[in-house]
Motif scaffolding. Structure first.
Motif, PDB file in Angstrom:
ATOM      1  N   HIS A 279       9.580  -2.567  10.592  1.00  0.00           N
ATOM      2  CA  HIS A 279       9.034  -3.557   9.662  1.00  0.00           C
ATOM      3  C   HIS A 279       7.584  -3.860  10.064  1.00  0.00           C
ATOM      4  O   HIS A 279       7.342  -4.344  11.171  1.00  0.00           O
ATOM      5  CB  HIS A 279       9.861  -4.843   9.684  1.00  0.00           C
ATOM      6  CG  HIS A 279      11.255  -4.671   9.187  1.00  0.00           C
ATOM      7  ND1 HIS A 279      11.609  -4.881   7.869  1.00  0.00           N
ATOM      8  CD2 HIS A 279      12.401  -4.293   9.821  1.00  0.00           C
ATOM      9  CE1 HIS A 279      12.898  -4.651   7.716  1.00  0.00           C
ATOM     10  NE2 HIS A 279      13.401  -4.293   8.886  1.00  0.00           N
ATOM     11  N   VAL A 280       6.656  -3.591   9.158  1.00  0.00           N
ATOM     12  CA  VAL A 280       5.237  -3.810   9.428  1.00  0.00           C
ATOM     13  C   VAL A 280       4.693  -4.830   8.442  1.00  0.00           C
ATOM     14  O   VAL A 280       4.817  -4.650   7.220  1.00  0.00           O
ATOM     15  CB  VAL A 280       4.432  -2.496   9.312  1.00  0.00           C
ATOM     16  CG1 VAL A 280       2.956  -2.754   9.583  1.00  0.00           C
ATOM     17  CG2 VAL A 280       4.982  -1.446  10.280  1.00  0.00           C
ATOM     18  N   ASN A 281       4.124  -5.902   8.951  1.00  0.00           N
ATOM     19  CA  ASN A 281       3.477  -6.918   8.116  1.00  0.00           C
ATOM     20  C   ASN A 281       1.976  -6.896   8.374  1.00  0.00           C
ATOM     21  O   ASN A 281       1.548  -6.945   9.537  1.00  0.00           O
ATOM     22  CB  ASN A 281       4.037  -8.306   8.431  1.00  0.00           C
ATOM     23  CG  ASN A 281       5.483  -8.445   7.990  1.00  0.00           C
ATOM     24  OD1 ASN A 281       5.798  -8.325   6.824  1.00  0.00           O
ATOM     25  ND2 ASN A 281       6.374  -8.686   8.947  1.00  0.00           N
ATOM     26  N   VAL A 282       1.204  -6.828   7.296  1.00  0.00           N
ATOM     27  CA  VAL A 282      -0.246  -6.676   7.409  1.00  0.00           C
ATOM     28  C   VAL A 282      -0.945  -7.659   6.480  1.00  0.00           C
ATOM     29  O   VAL A 282      -0.528  -7.846   5.333  1.00  0.00           O
ATOM     30  CB  VAL A 282      -0.694  -5.243   7.042  1.00  0.00           C
ATOM     31  CG1 VAL A 282      -2.169  -5.037   7.375  1.00  0.00           C
ATOM     32  CG2 VAL A 282       0.161  -4.195   7.749  1.00  0.00           C
ATOM     33  N   GLU A 283      -1.994  -8.285   6.988  1.00  0.00           N
ATOM     34  CA  GLU A 283      -2.888  -9.094   6.163  1.00  0.00           C
ATOM     35  C   GLU A 283      -4.293  -8.527   6.294  1.00  0.00           C
ATOM     36  O   GLU A 283      -4.727  -8.179   7.393  1.00  0.00           O
ATOM     37  CB  GLU A 283      -2.886 -10.552   6.617  1.00  0.00           C
ATOM     38  CG  GLU A 283      -1.596 -11.281   6.331  1.00  0.00           C
ATOM     39  CD  GLU A 283      -1.683 -12.757   6.667  1.00  0.00           C
ATOM     40  OE1 GLU A 283      -2.799 -13.213   7.023  1.00  0.00           O
ATOM     41  OE2 GLU A 283      -0.657 -13.446   6.588  1.00  0.00           O
ATOM     42  N   GLY A 284      -4.992  -8.437   5.158  1.00  0.00           N
ATOM     43  CA  GLY A 284      -6.330  -7.870   5.194  1.00  0.00           C
ATOM     44  C   GLY A 284      -7.227  -8.395   4.094  1.00  0.00           C
ATOM     45  O   GLY A 284      -6.780  -9.104   3.186  1.00  0.00           O
ATOM     46  N   ASP A 285      -8.495  -8.047   4.209  1.00  0.00           N
ATOM     47  CA  ASP A 285      -9.502  -8.414   3.214  1.00  0.00           C
ATOM     48  C   ASP A 285     -10.073  -7.153   2.584  1.00  0.00           C
ATOM     49  O   ASP A 285     -10.185  -6.116   3.251  1.00  0.00           O
ATOM     50  CB  ASP A 285     -10.663  -9.179   3.859  1.00  0.00           C
ATOM     51  CG  ASP A 285     -10.275 -10.579   4.283  1.00  0.00           C
ATOM     52  OD1 ASP A 285      -9.187 -11.033   3.904  1.00  0.00           O
ATOM     53  OD2 ASP A 285     -11.062 -11.210   5.013  1.00  0.00           O
ATOM     54  N   LEU A 286     -10.441  -7.237   1.305  1.00  0.00           N
ATOM     55  CA  LEU A 286     -11.213  -6.167   0.682  1.00  0.00           C
ATOM     56  C   LEU A 286     -12.633  -6.225   1.236  1.00  0.00           C
ATOM     57  O   LEU A 286     -13.335  -7.222   1.059  1.00  0.00           O
ATOM     58  CB  LEU A 286     -11.224  -6.325  -0.829  1.00  0.00           C
ATOM     59  CG  LEU A 286      -9.938  -5.971  -1.573  1.00  0.00           C
ATOM     60  CD1 LEU A 286     -10.078  -6.283  -3.059  1.00  0.00           C
ATOM     61  CD2 LEU A 286      -9.593  -4.505  -1.372  1.00  0.00           C
ATOM     62  N   SER A 287     -13.046  -5.175   1.918  1.00  0.00           N
ATOM     63  CA  SER A 287     -14.366  -5.193   2.555  1.00  0.00           C
ATOM     64  C   SER A 287     -15.388  -4.349   1.827  1.00  0.00           C
ATOM     65  O   SER A 287     -16.595  -4.546   1.997  1.00  0.00           O
ATOM     66  CB  SER A 287     -14.252  -4.706   4.006  1.00  0.00           C
ATOM     67  OG  SER A 287     -13.635  -3.437   4.060  1.00  0.00           O
ATOM     68  N   ALA A 288     -14.945  -3.395   0.998  1.00  0.00           N
ATOM     69  CA  ALA A 288     -15.891  -2.561   0.238  1.00  0.00           C
ATOM     70  C   ALA A 288     -15.166  -1.875  -0.894  1.00  0.00           C
ATOM     71  O   ALA A 288     -13.969  -1.569  -0.794  1.00  0.00           O
ATOM     72  CB  ALA A 288     -16.548  -1.525   1.153  1.00  0.00           C
TER      73      ALA A 288
END
Length: 387
Positions: A279-288
């Motif tokens: 189980h992988v949980n990821v949070e991120g931002d659009l950077s480009a």
């Protein structure tokens, strides 16, 4: 009473001990990096680097001034590391100490032959930290000492920066000691030459990261590509900051997502004894974004999240498949089985190598959330075409 007090004070002096084994700092040679290579005639070549404090004089601005390289490197050969080390100690006026050693670099040929002798020395040397960072070097490990440390005072600080900045996998001798089979994953380096401004345009040795080395029974058996190596980071739960590049579903242009937080949990499946749920949980931002896709729509963001999840699953699956082909349980699924299902592990332990290669499977579940997309929903340059 006074005489008794005086007698007691004099008598107690005989039981006071000094630091008979004390070694002054200026009588020590502090090791910063250990480099081990396969030598001739079955010998092991050991290279140790030492900072030269007499060449690290500070100027009035607080910087460093040096009349030469601020470090030294010595190479000696022996039947084992202990013999090489003692040969070196005989020729040095200072006592070698490993208390400040932070990096262990092993040459690829040495790694393929096996690292048990290296681990044997580490576990028996009391001043050596079993949590030093390990790397595998292509060719000779001692070639790393030719690296020009443009941003740092020594090569060891550069290599240590790779692990501190979480660019690559951090593996230590302790990780090997905790395995039951000597299967592990260790980061690989790449070495090359390029022209650098700091050296007045002359070619200088540089070092970077380059995939992952898989170990089976303490021997390197396979190298993962950089792409597969990223999957190894996910499986080892060491991804903190990373860049995921996905293609827009509309025009297939690149969109970058910067990972801000990531966590991976691994458990044996309830139904299948040799299947593991990742189980992988990821949070991120659009950077480009090079795409003209409308990022203002929630449906668009959801599509991008699904594409990103698929990309992460492929990386993890790639690393896992490569480890199965090598027959190396480098990500320690056997350990998870022993923790959560000890009865099954007890039955499987003797034949785990073949079971891992033939029967172990993964269910990879990824949940990616894109939290922020920036102040502009679309690339600013599209305004020229859509006034």
């Amino acid at each position: 009473m006074k005489n008794v007090l005086i007698f007691s004070m004099i008598f107690s002096i005989f039981f006071l001990t000094g630091c008979w084994s004390r070694v002054e700092i200026n009588e020590r040679a502090f090791v910063s990096t250990i480099l081990v290579d396969k030598g001739k005639h079955g010998h092991i070549d050991v290279t140790l680097t030492f900072p030269l404090t007499n060449r690290l004089a500070t100027d009035q601005t607080g910087g460093f001034q040096s009349s030469g390289k601020p470090y030294a490197a010595l190479t000696y050969s022996g039947k084992n590391i202990s013999e090489s080390f003692h040969k070196m100690q005989v020729d040095l006026p200072r006592r070698i100490t490993f208390g400040q050693a932070k990096i262990l670099v092993i040459g690829e040929n040495m790694a393929k032959e096996g690292i048990t002798k290296i681990l044997e020395f580490i576990i028996r040397e009391p001043s050596l930290n079993i949590n030093i960072a390990m790397f595998i070097a292509p060719g000779k490990a001692k070639d790393i000492i030719q690296l020009v440390p443009a941003f740092e005072q020594s090569q060891s600080r550069i290599l240590l920066g790779f692990t501190k900045n979480e660019i690559t996998l951090l593996t230590t001798p302790k990780d090997f000691f905790e395995t039951v089979n000597g299967d592990m994953a260790v980061s690989m380096l790449k070495v090359g030459k390029r022209k650098t401004l700091s050296e007045n345009g002359k070619k200088a040795v540089w070092v970077g990261t380059d995939g992952i080395a898989l170990f089976k029974n303490y021997k390197m058996v396979r190298k993962l590509t950089s792409y597969e190596g990223r999957g190894a980071l996910w499986l080892r739960n060491t991804v903190k900051r990373a860049l995921i590049t996905i293609q827009s579903p509309t025009d297939h242009k690149d969109i970058n997502v910067t990972v801000l937080q990531a966590s991976a949990k691994i458990h044996p499946s309830k139904n299948e004894p040799y299947t593991f749920d990742v189980h992988v949980n990821v949070e991120g931002d659009l950077s480009a974004s090079d795409s003209t896709i409308d990022l203002g729509k929630e449906t668009t963001i959801k599509k991008l999240e699904l594409i990103g999840e698929k990309a992460i699953r492929k990386r993890i699956a790639g690393a896992f498949t490569a480890s199965k082909k090598a027959g190396a349980d480098a990500f320690q699924f056997g350990e998870y089985l022993s923790w959560y299902k000890p009865k099954i592990w007890k039955k499987s332990e003797r034949n785990w190598a073949s079971i891992y290669q033939d029967k172990v499977q993964l269910n990879i579940l990824v949940d990616l959330k894109i939290k922020r997309r920036g102040t502009e929903n679309n690339p600013f340059w599209t305004k020229e075409f859509n006034p």
